[in-house]
Design a protein around this motif. Structure first.
Motif, PDB file in Angstrom:
ATOM      1  N   MET B   1      33.992  46.130  24.269  1.00 42.80           N
ATOM      2  CA  MET B   1      32.898  45.247  23.843  1.00 42.80           C
ATOM      3  C   MET B   1      31.656  45.559  24.656  1.00 42.80           C
ATOM      4  O   MET B   1      30.602  45.858  24.153  1.00 42.80           O
ATOM      5  CB  MET B   1      33.337  43.786  24.059  1.00 42.80           C
ATOM      6  CG  MET B   1      32.425  42.802  23.351  1.00 42.80           C
ATOM      7  SD  MET B   1      32.456  43.043  21.562  1.00 42.80           S
ATOM      8  CE  MET B   1      30.722  42.994  21.190  1.00 42.80           C
ATOM      9  N   ILE B   5      27.844  47.326  23.621  1.00 43.64           N
ATOM     10  CA  ILE B   5      26.551  46.672  23.876  1.00 43.64           C
ATOM     11  C   ILE B   5      25.609  47.652  24.581  1.00 43.64           C
ATOM     12  O   ILE B   5      24.474  47.827  24.195  1.00 43.64           O
ATOM     13  CB  ILE B   5      26.736  45.411  24.752  1.00 43.64           C
ATOM     14  CG1 ILE B   5      27.379  44.318  23.916  1.00 43.64           C
ATOM     15  CG2 ILE B   5      25.409  44.929  25.313  1.00 43.64           C
ATOM     16  CD1 ILE B   5      27.765  43.098  24.692  1.00 43.64           C
ATOM     17  N   GLY B   9      22.207  49.414  23.126  1.00 48.83           N
ATOM     18  CA  GLY B   9      21.072  48.776  23.784  1.00 48.83           C
ATOM     19  C   GLY B   9      19.700  49.043  23.198  1.00 48.83           C
ATOM     20  O   GLY B   9      19.022  48.124  22.750  1.00 48.83           O
ATOM     21  N   THR B  10      19.289  50.301  23.163  1.00 50.16           N
ATOM     22  CA  THR B  10      17.915  50.583  22.795  1.00 50.16           C
ATOM     23  C   THR B  10      17.655  50.329  21.308  1.00 50.16           C
ATOM     24  O   THR B  10      16.518  50.224  20.899  1.00 50.16           O
ATOM     25  CB  THR B  10      17.557  52.047  23.113  1.00 50.16           C
ATOM     26  OG1 THR B  10      18.594  52.877  22.606  1.00 50.16           O
ATOM     27  CG2 THR B  10      17.420  52.257  24.615  1.00 50.16           C
ATOM     28  N   PHE B  12      18.046  47.733  19.828  1.00 50.73           N
ATOM     29  CA  PHE B  12      17.654  46.354  19.569  1.00 50.73           C
ATOM     30  C   PHE B  12      16.196  46.093  19.926  1.00 50.73           C
ATOM     31  O   PHE B  12      15.765  44.973  20.037  1.00 50.73           O
ATOM     32  CB  PHE B  12      18.559  45.404  20.361  1.00 50.73           C
ATOM     33  CG  PHE B  12      19.996  45.548  20.006  1.00 50.73           C
ATOM     34  CD1 PHE B  12      20.928  45.918  20.957  1.00 50.73           C
ATOM     35  CD2 PHE B  12      20.412  45.355  18.700  1.00 50.73           C
ATOM     36  CE1 PHE B  12      22.258  46.066  20.628  1.00 50.73           C
ATOM     37  CE2 PHE B  12      21.740  45.512  18.363  1.00 50.73           C
ATOM     38  CZ  PHE B  12      22.675  45.877  19.320  1.00 50.73           C
ATOM     39  N   ALA B  13      15.471  47.168  20.123  1.00 52.26           N
ATOM     40  CA  ALA B  13      14.088  47.010  20.555  1.00 52.26           C
ATOM     41  C   ALA B  13      13.262  46.230  19.541  1.00 52.26           C
ATOM     42  O   ALA B  13      12.315  45.561  19.884  1.00 52.26           O
ATOM     43  CB  ALA B  13      13.469  48.371  20.788  1.00 52.26           C
ATOM     44  N   ALA B  14      13.611  46.294  18.312  1.00 50.09           N
ATOM     45  CA  ALA B  14      12.820  45.593  17.310  1.00 50.09           C
ATOM     46  C   ALA B  14      13.758  45.088  16.216  1.00 50.09           C
ATOM     47  O   ALA B  14      14.950  45.376  16.236  1.00 50.09           O
ATOM     48  CB  ALA B  14      11.795  46.550  16.707  1.00 50.09           C
ATOM     49  N   LEU B  15      13.224  44.349  15.316  1.00 49.58           N
ATOM     50  CA  LEU B  15      14.027  43.933  14.166  1.00 49.58           C
ATOM     51  C   LEU B  15      14.518  45.173  13.445  1.00 49.58           C
ATOM     52  O   LEU B  15      13.747  46.066  13.139  1.00 49.58           O
ATOM     53  CB  LEU B  15      13.161  43.115  13.199  1.00 49.58           C
ATOM     54  CG  LEU B  15      12.914  41.670  13.593  1.00 49.58           C
ATOM     55  CD1 LEU B  15      11.834  41.076  12.714  1.00 49.58           C
ATOM     56  CD2 LEU B  15      14.187  40.860  13.480  1.00 49.58           C
ATOM     57  N   LEU B  16      15.777  45.224  13.215  1.00 52.17           N
ATOM     58  CA  LEU B  16      16.315  46.367  12.494  1.00 52.17           C
ATOM     59  C   LEU B  16      16.082  46.176  11.003  1.00 52.17           C
ATOM     60  O   LEU B  16      15.977  45.062  10.523  1.00 52.17           O
ATOM     61  CB  LEU B  16      17.815  46.475  12.763  1.00 52.17           C
ATOM     62  CG  LEU B  16      18.190  46.659  14.229  1.00 52.17           C
ATOM     63  CD1 LEU B  16      19.691  46.557  14.388  1.00 52.17           C
ATOM     64  CD2 LEU B  16      17.712  48.011  14.712  1.00 52.17           C
ATOM     65  N   PRO B  18      17.305  45.883   7.280  1.00 46.69           N
ATOM     66  CA  PRO B  18      18.577  45.341   6.794  1.00 46.69           C
ATOM     67  C   PRO B  18      19.628  46.430   6.611  1.00 46.69           C
ATOM     68  O   PRO B  18      20.778  46.251   6.971  1.00 46.69           O
ATOM     69  CB  PRO B  18      18.210  44.713   5.456  1.00 46.69           C
ATOM     70  CG  PRO B  18      16.764  44.381   5.577  1.00 46.69           C
ATOM     71  CD  PRO B  18      16.180  45.451   6.475  1.00 46.69           C
ATOM     72  N   ALA B  21      21.011  47.398   9.920  1.00 51.01           N
ATOM     73  CA  ALA B  21      21.757  46.314  10.530  1.00 51.01           C
ATOM     74  C   ALA B  21      23.131  46.160   9.878  1.00 51.01           C
ATOM     75  O   ALA B  21      24.100  45.831  10.543  1.00 51.01           O
ATOM     76  CB  ALA B  21      20.988  45.018  10.410  1.00 51.01           C
ATOM     77  N   GLN B  22      23.189  46.416   8.594  1.00 51.35           N
ATOM     78  CA  GLN B  22      24.446  46.169   7.896  1.00 51.35           C
ATOM     79  C   GLN B  22      25.516  47.204   8.227  1.00 51.35           C
ATOM     80  O   GLN B  22      26.673  47.014   7.895  1.00 51.35           O
ATOM     81  CB  GLN B  22      24.201  46.117   6.386  1.00 51.35           C
ATOM     82  CG  GLN B  22      23.660  44.748   5.981  1.00 51.35           C
ATOM     83  CD  GLN B  22      23.328  44.662   4.519  1.00 51.35           C
ATOM     84  OE1 GLN B  22      23.015  45.657   3.881  1.00 51.35           O
ATOM     85  NE2 GLN B  22      23.401  43.476   3.970  1.00 51.35           N
ATOM     86  N   GLN B  24      26.491  47.638  11.120  1.00 48.62           N
ATOM     87  CA  GLN B  24      27.341  46.962  12.092  1.00 48.62           C
ATOM     88  C   GLN B  24      28.197  45.906  11.402  1.00 48.62           C
ATOM     89  O   GLN B  24      27.744  45.236  10.485  1.00 48.62           O
ATOM     90  CB  GLN B  24      26.479  46.283  13.149  1.00 48.62           C
ATOM     91  CG  GLN B  24      25.721  47.266  14.016  1.00 48.62           C
ATOM     92  CD  GLN B  24      24.619  46.577  14.770  1.00 48.62           C
ATOM     93  OE1 GLN B  24      24.880  45.621  15.462  1.00 48.62           O
ATOM     94  NE2 GLN B  24      23.401  47.036  14.617  1.00 48.62           N
TER      95      GLN B  24
END
Lengths: 413, 110
Positions: B1, B5, B9-10, B12-16, B18, B21-22, B24
């Motif tokens: 886990m 993360i 890490g990097t 998540f610098a901005a809104l992904l 969609p 993001a999907q 994940q």
């Protein structure tokens, strides 16, 4: 089994007596089984400074106990030294009303979207999980973070600097949910409410509102996960509103109701509570009256030391790596600077990885040779809008928005 | 886990977007049931604390009040009336002087 009030009382007094006798002040948290005897000293100008460190709250590790019911739990400062993201089990907790559901059935839970909309919605967690997912790193900070350092002191939760945290929030855009309901023309604001309730039914339920344009900006989100996992109940499980760059009062926990309004919200929590003087830095003179008050909103830049505490001792003559965290408020960190001559000259800190403009940013300064004696270290952050932390602390009646330059006096011996 | 993360890490610098993001997996969201500490310790002081114990502990524990800085009698009077007016605390008006007395004597400015 609930203890009788008097039993609890005796226990509380015993614990206080223990603290007084031994003056336990350390912040050594890991590895010690003696939780009951642990406490921390918060270095306010006047007492009480001592707080218990409690492991007694569900899904939470050791936290500074500010209030048991409804819970106010502060993050110990050294937690911020370990990681740029604040672990869920040590993320601070703040509730207004004591009726907090202690059980949430994910299958039965529904989020209502109603009011000035074309289509009333009742969304399950499953419905939200099927929608386009977004993720964002953002600082959540209480409006009254650092209130205990106000001078003169003001009533309210006497937080040190730990009523803040940084997490990766995962969820859906509020905009997408509102679009699904369809906003009727004439909508002005969107109001949010959670499952918590006041003990007294006539008391004002906790509700917060955002202007429609803000609610639809594509950044405000409804989160179902925090640092990759579901949220601890006390941080808002199962859903929390995320309002990047704005104070935590808007980040409604256990979000269950979204109401589109065709007027400006004048409920107590918008019109009276959480208002600030409409002045630079929300600053007024103690006793000043007749100031226009407005709802608190955007955060301002701050920076903190995380590996040295006030009054710490370090070896003289050697080098020292001083580090901490900073955030820009409603935009990113442009620079962090350290001064060792009470602010006459400043040197740039090295900034670590950038997780986006709403996140904490770690910083570090290497001091080649620490001079013997007392060294005053000052740290300040400038954000991408050019806003810099003021050297003089701001003051207001509510103890909101403190963001003055932080100082640590360390002794090199 | 923890590994994933750090690795991500990097990102998540901005809104992904969609789509990104999907990729994940959806986090597991499971029903939760917890127990909160009662926070029912009394204000100390014996009979001098009767009024505050009888009127104030329904809505909040005593600890935060005891952690307040020293405040003037008028500041404590304002706090008690704020509880009554803004937060609708069902405090008997006859008990208000005893509550303010307690706060001013235990948490008052000298």
């Amino acid at each position: 089994m609930p203890l009788h009030r008097n039993d609890r009382h005796v226990r509380a007094l015993t614990r206080r007596a223990v603290l007084k006798t031994f003056g336990v002040a350390g912040m050594a948290l890991a590895g010690s089984p003696a939780w009951a005897d642990q406490s921390v000293r918060l270095l306010f100008a006047s007492g009480p400074q001592q707080r218990p460190i409690t492991p007694d709250f569900p899904q939470k590790g050791p936290m500074i106990l500010q209030r048991t019911r409804p819970p106010l739990l502060e993050t110990p400062m050294e937690v911020f030294d370990r990681s740029v993201f604040t672990p869920n089990d040590q993320f601070y907790v703040r509730w207004h009303w004591a009726v907090i559901p202690t059980s949430v059935d994910v299958d039965a839970f529904r989020l209502a979207v109603r009011g000035h909309v074309n289509q009333v919605l009742s969304l399950s967690i499953g419905d939200l999980l099927k929608m386009p997912r977004v993720e964002l790193a953002a600082v959540n900070q209480c409006s009254g973070n650092s209130r205990g350092f106000f001078s003169p002191r003001v009533p309210g939760a006497q937080w040190a600097h730990g009523a803040m945290g940084n997490a990766r929030w995962t969820g859906v855009r509020l905009k997408d949910v509102l679009d699904r309901a369809g906003i009727k023309s004439g909508a002005i604001q969107v109001r949010f409410s959670g499952l918590d309730e006041p003990v007294v039914p006539e008391a004002p339920d906790f509700r917060k509102s955002l202007d429609l344009d803000h609610a639809r900006d594509g950044e405000v989100m409804i989160a179902f996960a925090m640092n990759g996992e579901q949220m601890p109940l006390l941080n808002g499980f199962p859903l929390r509103l995320i309002v990047p760059g704005w104070y935590s009062t808007y980040w409604v926990k256990m979000l269950s109701d979204i109401e589109v309004l065709d007027r400006s919200d004048d409920n107590y929590w918008m019109a009276t509570a959480y208002t600030i003087p409409d002045t630079p830095h929300a600053n007024v003179t103690p006793g000043q009256t007749g100031v226009k008050m407005i709802p608190i909103s955007r955060m301002v830049p701050r920076s903190f030391f995380t590996n040295v505490t006030e009054g710490a001792s370090l070896p003289a003559g050697g080098s020292a790596a001083i580090r901490g965290i900073a955030f820009g408020g409603d935009t990113g960190v442009a620079k962090v600077e350290l001064s060792m001559d009470t602010g006459r000259t400043w040197q740039l800190a090295t900034l670590a990885d950038d997780f986006g403009k709403y996140s904490f940013r770690r910083w570090q300064v290497n001091i080649p040779q620490l001079m013997k004696g007392v060294n005053s270290l000052l740290v300040r952050c400038t954000n991408l809008s050019g806003e810099v932390q003021p050297s003089m602390p701001n003051w207001n009646n509510s103890g909101f928005m403190l963001n003055a330059v932080e100082t640590a006096h360390i002794t090199a011996i | 886990m923890r590994h994933s993360i750090i690795a991500l890490g990097t990102a998540f610098a901005a809104l992904l977007t969609p789509a990104a993001a999907q990729v994940q997996p959806a986090p597991a969201i499971k029903s939760t049931n917890v127990e909160l500490p009662p926070g029912d310790a009394l204000f100390p002081g014996g009979s001098s604390a009767d009024a505050i114990n009888n009127n104030c502990l329904a809505c909040h524990s005593a600890d935060m009040v005891l952690n307040q800085p020293a405040l003037s009698r008028s500041a404590w009077d304002s706090e008690v009336h704020k509880m009554i007016k803004a937060y609708r605390a069902p405090i008997d008006e006859g008990d208000v002087p005893a509550i303010v007395d307690y706060l001013a004597s235990t948490k008052g400015t000298k």
